[in-house]
Design an enzyme around this catalytic site. Structure first.
Site, short mmCIF file in Angstrom:
data_model
loop_
_atom_site.label_atom_id
_atom_site.label_comp_id
_atom_site.label_asym_id
_atom_site.label_seq_id
_atom_site.Cartn_x
_atom_site.Cartn_y
_atom_site.Cartn_z
N HIS A 133 6.78 5.77 1.80
CA HIS A 133 7.61 4.61 1.38
C HIS A 133 8.56 5.02 0.26
O HIS A 133 9.73 4.63 0.24
CB HIS A 133 6.72 3.49 0.85
CG HIS A 133 5.76 2.92 1.86
ND1 HIS A 133 4.41 3.14 1.78
CD2 HIS A 133 5.96 2.12 2.93
CE1 HIS A 133 3.81 2.51 2.77
NE2 HIS A 133 4.72 1.88 3.50
N ALA A 182 0.86 -1.19 0.00
CA ALA A 182 0.00 0.00 0.00
C ALA A 182 0.89 1.24 0.00
O ALA A 182 0.75 2.15 0.82
CB ALA A 182 -0.96 -0.01 1.19
#
Ligand code: PAF
Length: 299
Positions: free
Chosen positions: A37, A32
């Site tokens: 990230h 996700a």
């Protein structure tokens, strides 16, 4: 980018770069992917010759079956984003490859895992994190692993784990990435309705209100937290906690005499959200204050 599924495959893929002395960076994720990230991946890309991203929704760190079931999953999208950000190897194992039948070992860090998220999610949460992170480090043997400051307690616990078990990996803690209104990026944000999304921004305003109180000279933690609690009340949010804790021990402070970590957690609609800010308190003749856990937040 190559996708590898098994422990044997990832080890085989990394054998040659390792022999050649090329540095390996690992970004552990549960997928996700969002900009948070991607910032870790870009940092790894800029510092390491080979970048591995793990994508594994680790069942052992979820304390609620519903939370695990609702966790957003889209490997195709994640793979595209990871490749574009510079990942060389996507390690996306099946649960049975990580926890084969007969799996019986838990790696547990004491003390730092007990307050805050440990108290609210139960000790199994951090046991799940430290066990899977240990496995990922043993499987990939990275030189550097990248974690986000958004999960500050997790990052501090992982640093403790690495130090205590003499793991040969450097842990880099990277700054939280935020939306324009301050909301910390989280995979759980996609669960928020439009109204909850607006309310969720008050978590960061809460931390800022505490920060401003300390900047005005407030040194009593309860008094410093008061304007933060008022922000939450105004947004109709009941926090699981709003605390000022020592960065080294994560224990609540009696008085704000030096740098502290302000941490907040709350359920907003269906999503449980967490956020934190380091509050630097300049000491006379001391170093200039910074803003990131990585600057001097080592446990
Ligand atoms: O922060 C996360 O996404 C997870 O806790 C981690 C570190 C990938 C372990 O499952």
């Amino acid at each position: 980018m190559n996708t590898v599924r098994t422990v044997a495959e990832v080890r085989a893929a990394l054998a040659e770069p390792r022999r050649a002395g090329r540095s390996i960076g690992l970004v552990p994720t549960m997928g996700a992917l969002h900009e948070g990230h991607l910032s870790l991946i870009r940092r790894a890309r800029s510092e390491c010759a080979v970048v591995v991203m793990s994508l594994f929704v680790n069942p052992t760190q979820f304390n609620e079956a519903g939370d695990l079931a609702a966790y957003p999953r889209d490997e195709h999208r994640d793979a595209q984003l990871a490749a574009a950000a510079g990942v060389d190897y996507l390690f996306a194992p099946a649960p049975d490859d990580v926890y084969p039948p007969g799996f019986a070992t838990t790696v547990a860090v004491a003390h730092l895992t007990e307050p805050l998220e440990g108290a609210h999610r139960g000790r199994a949460h951090f046991d799940g994190v430290t066990t899977v992170v240990t496995k990922l480090f043993n499987i990939v043997s990275p030189d550097v692993a990248y974690f986000g400051q958004k999960d500050a307690q997790q990052a501090i616990v992982v640093r403790r784990l690495v130090a205590d078990l003499n793991m040969a990996v450097r842990i880099e803690i990277c700054p939280t990435v935020r939306e324009a209104d301050g909301l910390a990026l989280s995979s759980r944000n996609v669960l928020l309705s439009a109204a909850d999304r607006t309310r969720a921004a008050s978590l960061h305003r809460t931390l800022q209100a505490v920060q401003h109180a300390v900047a005005r000279g407030e040194r009593d933690p309860s008094a410093a937290k008061a304007p933060g609690l008022a922000e939450l009340t105004a947004a109709d949010i009941e926090p699981d906690y709003l605390e000022l804790v020592a960065i080294e021990t994560l224990a609540p402070v009696d008085r704000i005499d030096g740098d502290v970590l302000a941490v907040v957690a709350a359920r907003v609609g269906p999503a449980r959200l967490i956020d934190n800010e380091i509050i630097r308190v300049a000491r006379p003749g001391g170093a200039a204050p910074g803003t990131e856990l990585s600057e001097n937040g080592r446990p």
